[in-house]
Design a protein around this motif. Structure first.
Motif, PDB file in Angstrom:
ATOM      1  N   PRO A 164       0.836  -1.210   0.000  1.00  0.00           N
ATOM      2  CA  PRO A 164       0.000   0.000   0.000  1.00  0.00           C
ATOM      3  C   PRO A 164       0.874   1.266   0.000  1.00  0.00           C
ATOM      4  N   PRO A 165       0.303   2.405  -0.421  1.00  0.00           N
ATOM      5  CA  PRO A 165       1.070   3.646  -0.529  1.00  0.00           C
ATOM      6  C   PRO A 165       1.768   4.045   0.773  1.00  0.00           C
ATOM      7  N   GLU A 166       1.170   3.688   1.915  1.00  0.00           N
ATOM      8  CA  GLU A 166       1.745   4.128   3.201  1.00  0.00           C
ATOM      9  C   GLU A 166       2.940   3.263   3.641  1.00  0.00           C
ATOM     10  N   ALA A 167       3.177   2.126   2.959  1.00  0.00           N
ATOM     11  CA  ALA A 167       4.283   1.245   3.356  1.00  0.00           C
ATOM     12  C   ALA A 167       5.630   1.833   2.945  1.00  0.00           C
ATOM     13  N   SER A 168       6.703   1.312   3.562  1.00  0.00           N
ATOM     14  CA  SER A 168       8.053   1.768   3.210  1.00  0.00           C
ATOM     15  C   SER A 168       8.787   0.675   2.451  1.00  0.00           C
ATOM     16  N   THR A 169       9.115   0.943   1.190  1.00  0.00           N
ATOM     17  CA  THR A 169       9.805  -0.072   0.387  1.00  0.00           C
ATOM     18  C   THR A 169      11.241  -0.268   0.872  1.00  0.00           C
ATOM     19  N   GLU A 170      11.860   0.806   1.398  1.00  0.00           N
ATOM     20  CA  GLU A 170      13.237   0.670   1.914  1.00  0.00           C
ATOM     21  C   GLU A 170      13.243  -0.282   3.111  1.00  0.00           C
ATOM     22  N   ALA A 171      12.309  -0.057   4.028  1.00  0.00           N
ATOM     23  CA  ALA A 171      12.242  -0.917   5.212  1.00  0.00           C
ATOM     24  C   ALA A 171      11.947  -2.361   4.804  1.00  0.00           C
ATOM     25  N   ALA A 172      11.065  -2.532   3.806  1.00  0.00           N
ATOM     26  CA  ALA A 172      10.734  -3.888   3.356  1.00  0.00           C
ATOM     27  C   ALA A 172      11.961  -4.573   2.758  1.00  0.00           C
ATOM     28  N   ALA A 173      12.735  -3.829   1.968  1.00  0.00           N
ATOM     29  CA  ALA A 173      13.933  -4.420   1.348  1.00  0.00           C
ATOM     30  C   ALA A 173      14.967  -4.782   2.412  1.00  0.00           C
ATOM     31  N   ALA A 174      15.129  -3.910   3.411  1.00  0.00           N
ATOM     32  CA  ALA A 174      16.061  -4.225   4.506  1.00  0.00           C
ATOM     33  C   ALA A 174      15.560  -5.453   5.269  1.00  0.00           C
ATOM     34  N   GLY A 175      14.253  -5.525   5.474  1.00  0.00           N
ATOM     35  CA  GLY A 175      13.665  -6.689   6.131  1.00  0.00           C
ATOM     36  C   GLY A 175      13.941  -7.968   5.340  1.00  0.00           C
ATOM     37  N   ALA A 176      13.880  -7.858   4.013  1.00  0.00           N
ATOM     38  CA  ALA A 176      14.108  -9.040   3.162  1.00  0.00           C
ATOM     39  C   ALA A 176      15.528  -9.577   3.324  1.00  0.00           C
ATOM     40  N   GLN A 177      16.487  -8.658   3.472  1.00  0.00           N
ATOM     41  CA  GLN A 177      17.887  -9.072   3.710  1.00  0.00           C
ATOM     42  C   GLN A 177      17.962  -9.921   4.973  1.00  0.00           C
ATOM     43  N   ARG A 178      17.336  -9.408   6.007  1.00  0.00           N
ATOM     44  CA  ARG A 178      17.312 -10.108   7.288  1.00  0.00           C
ATOM     45  C   ARG A 178      16.613 -11.466   7.148  1.00  0.00           C
ATOM     46  N   GLY A 179      15.501 -11.464   6.417  1.00  0.00           N
ATOM     47  CA  GLY A 179      14.756 -12.708   6.207  1.00  0.00           C
ATOM     48  C   GLY A 179      15.600 -13.762   5.508  1.00  0.00           C
ATOM     49  N   GLN A 180      16.408 -13.323   4.555  1.00  0.00           N
ATOM     50  CA  GLN A 180      17.251 -14.289   3.836  1.00  0.00           C
ATOM     51  C   GLN A 180      18.338 -14.863   4.738  1.00  0.00           C
ATOM     52  N   ILE A 181      18.907 -14.005   5.587  1.00  0.00           N
ATOM     53  CA  ILE A 181      19.945 -14.486   6.516  1.00  0.00           C
ATOM     54  C   ILE A 181      19.353 -15.523   7.477  1.00  0.00           C
ATOM     55  N   ILE A 182      18.171 -15.222   7.999  1.00  0.00           N
ATOM     56  CA  ILE A 182      17.540 -16.154   8.945  1.00  0.00           C
ATOM     57  C   ILE A 182      17.167 -17.460   8.238  1.00  0.00           C
ATOM     58  N   ALA A 183      16.577 -17.332   7.047  1.00  0.00           N
ATOM     59  CA  ALA A 183      16.174 -18.543   6.318  1.00  0.00           C
ATOM     60  C   ALA A 183      17.393 -19.389   5.939  1.00  0.00           C
ATOM     61  N   ASP A 184      18.505 -18.744   5.625  1.00  0.00           N
ATOM     62  CA  ASP A 184      19.729 -19.501   5.350  1.00  0.00           C
ATOM     63  C   ASP A 184      20.144 -20.304   6.584  1.00  0.00           C
ATOM     64  N   GLY A 185      20.011 -19.693   7.751  1.00  0.00           N
ATOM     65  CA  GLY A 185      20.311 -20.396   9.002  1.00  0.00           C
ATOM     66  C   GLY A 185      19.394 -21.604   9.187  1.00  0.00           C
ATOM     67  N   VAL A 186      18.096 -21.402   8.928  1.00  0.00           N
ATOM     68  CA  VAL A 186      17.128 -22.505   9.067  1.00  0.00           C
ATOM     69  C   VAL A 186      17.445 -23.614   8.062  1.00  0.00           C
ATOM     70  N   CYS A 187      17.836 -23.225   6.848  1.00  0.00           N
ATOM     71  CA  CYS A 187      18.132 -24.237   5.820  1.00  0.00           C
ATOM     72  C   CYS A 187      19.430 -24.987   6.132  1.00  0.00           C
ATOM     73  N   LEU A 188      20.381 -24.296   6.764  1.00  0.00           N
ATOM     74  CA  LEU A 188      21.579 -24.999   7.232  1.00  0.00           C
ATOM     75  C   LEU A 188      21.168 -26.070   8.249  1.00  0.00           C
ATOM     76  N   THR A 189      20.312 -25.678   9.185  1.00  0.00           N
ATOM     77  CA  THR A 189      19.810 -26.634  10.177  1.00  0.00           C
ATOM     78  C   THR A 189      19.151 -27.827   9.480  1.00  0.00           C
ATOM     79  N   ARG A 190      18.288 -27.538   8.508  1.00  0.00           N
ATOM     80  CA  ARG A 190      17.599 -28.621   7.787  1.00  0.00           C
ATOM     81  C   ARG A 190      18.598 -29.546   7.089  1.00  0.00           C
ATOM     82  N   ASP A 191      19.593 -28.961   6.426  1.00  0.00           N
ATOM     83  CA  ASP A 191      20.584 -29.775   5.707  1.00  0.00           C
ATOM     84  C   ASP A 191      21.306 -30.733   6.655  1.00  0.00           C
ATOM     85  N   LEU A 192      21.686 -30.218   7.821  1.00  0.00           N
ATOM     86  CA  LEU A 192      22.426 -31.062   8.775  1.00  0.00           C
ATOM     87  C   LEU A 192      21.549 -32.200   9.288  1.00  0.00           C
ATOM     88  N   VAL A 193      20.271 -31.898   9.522  1.00  0.00           N
ATOM     89  CA  VAL A 193      19.355 -32.899  10.087  1.00  0.00           C
ATOM     90  C   VAL A 193      18.941 -33.915   9.017  1.00  0.00           C
TER      91      VAL A 193
END
Ligand code: BES
Ligand code: MN
Ligand code: ZN
Length: 501
Positions: A164-193
């Motif tokens: 929506p117009p009121e959202a911040s695309t910069e904040a969303a993109a920064a959030g996506a970076q964080r999301g990828q780092i966390i998901a990479d951690g979860v996928c590392l866990t999955r690979d080991l298990v």
């Protein structure tokens, strides 16, 4: 995968989006009420309203409506996801919607446009994080042992998120970076298990930890049998004694650049295969026991993300890695083991091995590291699954404020758990006639007596224990988790120790 965040100027903008599919989570299926649905219905000359009515699409969380747009919209396909729920837009919802959106795509789709309504400026980072994490987690595949066609990965290249117009695309993109780092951690866990247990032995787990430490600039110590003997870790070593694979005690340290807020130990049960030892399991009971190092894998996945996200705490990750096997050299029923704390334990079941390995790691954290807080994650008891089912972990803690923080984090990440009581009277079943205690108690309340056993080794530290025997593994594809190792716990620990600023 690429993530692009855009805001729309008017609801009708979704009509011209060029994509293989436009997916819209829908809270209310009333075309007259929802401006985006209204715009689409206008463009499709009333067809959407008719489809919603004919297919009885009421925006329930289990429903979806999907069709080819026959060139009338910019996107080839339109999918409405039922998303009606009393809560607003929260992290775990958006993660699920993204996963459902991606599952709904034909295998050839390269570009997905996800239209998220109700995202404010303050929600934008969380929304971005959840989309990126959801996309990575749902497209995960453990395919290293697959040949030919089955190895085919998702063709998806880009996810465009319309906000929506009121959202911040910069904040969303920064959030996506964080999301990828966390998901990479979860996928590392999955690979080991997911890895086969002969490969993912204690030695290999130590190599993985060493590599990780090198990549992330973490401190790393791996202790072998002699060194553990010198420390008096007789319980941990007892468990590993029956295997040809020697145990390893693994210790990773992350230190923040500035003075740490506090010191935390994360201990993960790391029994790389649990045959039960001489109290041997049945075939059925042993089938998934490569996953008995799921706690250790979770704390490794967590520290990899925590280091990249510059967690403000000093974090010590401890894995007492051993294989529980029957052999001429195994520990026996009736043996008395003395652990690093000096306490003695009479063995009445060699299949209650996890608590023995964890207890020595806990003493190490208490005596050697001077930590303020200890959190252990362990696939500890089948009883936790009898109590709570196979998707909910059992949380035990001697500290209400830590328990509350963990419960709050779990609601955000979707790593489901429920707090259980440390009922003192169940400790009676652990009393021994010849040693300080026995290693296993009554069948009833088995996850509680296991937690009470661990509590003996925690001193006066703030402590939480998460028995994740159930959720370590998904029996079928569910939400953003494909069948197999779920990666349970990694995202939870990251949310707990390094929440978004
Ligand atoms: N690793 C198992 C617990 C487990 C069971 C994890 C099922 C995942 C799925 C643990 O070491 C174990 O064997 N626990 C025993 C304890 C008992 C002997 C006191 C159990 O739960 O039966
Ligand atoms: Mn066991
Ligand atoms: Zn076990």
């Amino acid at each position: 995968m690429k993530f692009t965040f855009r805001t729309w100027e008017s609801p009708s903008q979704v009509l011209s989006e060029k994509a293989d599919a436009v997916v819209i989570p829908v809270l209310d299926a009333d075309v007259g009420v929802d401006p985006v649905l209204g715009a689409i219905d206008g463009q499709l000359s009333g067809y959407l309203r008719q489809a919603i009515s004919d297919e009885q699409f009421a925006a329930k969380a289990t429903q979806s409506l999907s069709f080819h747009t026959q060139g009338k919209l910019g996107a080839t396909r339109l999918t409405l996801l039922g998303a009606s729920k009393p809560t607003g837009v929260v992290q775990s919802d958006v993660k699920l919607w993204t996963a459902r959106a991606i599952r709904s795509l034909p295998s050839t789709a390269k570009v997905l446009t996800l239209c998220l309504r109700g995202v404010s400026a303050a929600d934008s980072a969380a929304a971005g994080q959840s989309v990126a994490a959801g996309a990575r987690l749902v497209t995960y595949q453990f395919d290293k042992y697959m040949s030919g066609d089955r190895k085919k990965r998702s063709a998806l290249e880009e996810v465009i998120v319309l906000l929506p117009p009121e959202a911040s695309t910069e904040a969303a993109a920064a959030g996506a970076q964080r999301g990828q780092i966390i998901a990479d951690g979860v996928c590392l866990t999955r690979d080991l298990v997911n890895e086969q247990p002969t490969e993912m032995c204690p030695r290999r787990l130590a190599e993985v930890a060493t590599d990780l430490a090198q990549r992330l600039g973490l401190g790393c110590t791996v202790l072998g049998v002699k060194e553990c003997e010198a420390l008096g870790m007789g319980m941990f070593l007892g468990v590993g004694r029956g295997s040809v694979e020697e145990p390893r005690f693994i210790h990773l340290t992350y230190k923040p650049a500035t003075t740490p807020r506090k010191k935390v130990a994360l201990i993960g049960k790391s029994v790389t295969f649990d045959s039960g030892g001489l109290s041997i399991k049945t075939t059925e009971g042993m089938l998934w026991m490569k996953m008995d190092m799921g706690g250790g894998a979770a704390v490794l996945g967590a520290i990899s993300a925590l280091a990249q996200l510059q967690c403000p705490d000093e974090v010590h990750v401890l894995l007492a890695a051993a294989e529980n096997m029957p052999s001429g050299n195994s520990y026996k029923l009736g043996d008395v083991l003395r652990g690093m704390s000096g306490k003695t334990v009479e063995i009445n079941n060699t299949d209650a091995e996890g608590r023995l390995t964890l207890a020595d790691a806990m003493t190490y954290a208490v005596d050697k590291l001077g930590v303020d807080e200890i959190i252990d994650l362990a696939t500890l008891t089948g009883s936790s699954m009898v109590a709570l089912g196979s998707t909910t972990a059992a949380l035990f803690s001697n500290n209400d404020s830590l328990a509350t923080r963990i419960i709050d984090a779990s609601t955000k990440t979707g790593d489901d758990l429920w707090r259980m009581p440390l009922r003192d009277r169940l400790f009676d079943s652990l009393k021994s006639d010849i040693a300080d205690m026995k290693n296993s108690g009554d069948r009833y309340g088995g996850s509680i007596s296991a937690a009470l056993f661990l509590r003996e080794f925690i001193g006066d530290k703030v402590w939480a224990h998460i028995d994740m025997a159930g959720p370590v593994h998904a029996e079928k594809d569910v939400g953003y988790t494909p069948k197999g190792a779920s990666g349970y716990g990694a995202a939870l620990l990251v949310e707990l120790l390094a929440p978004r600023q």
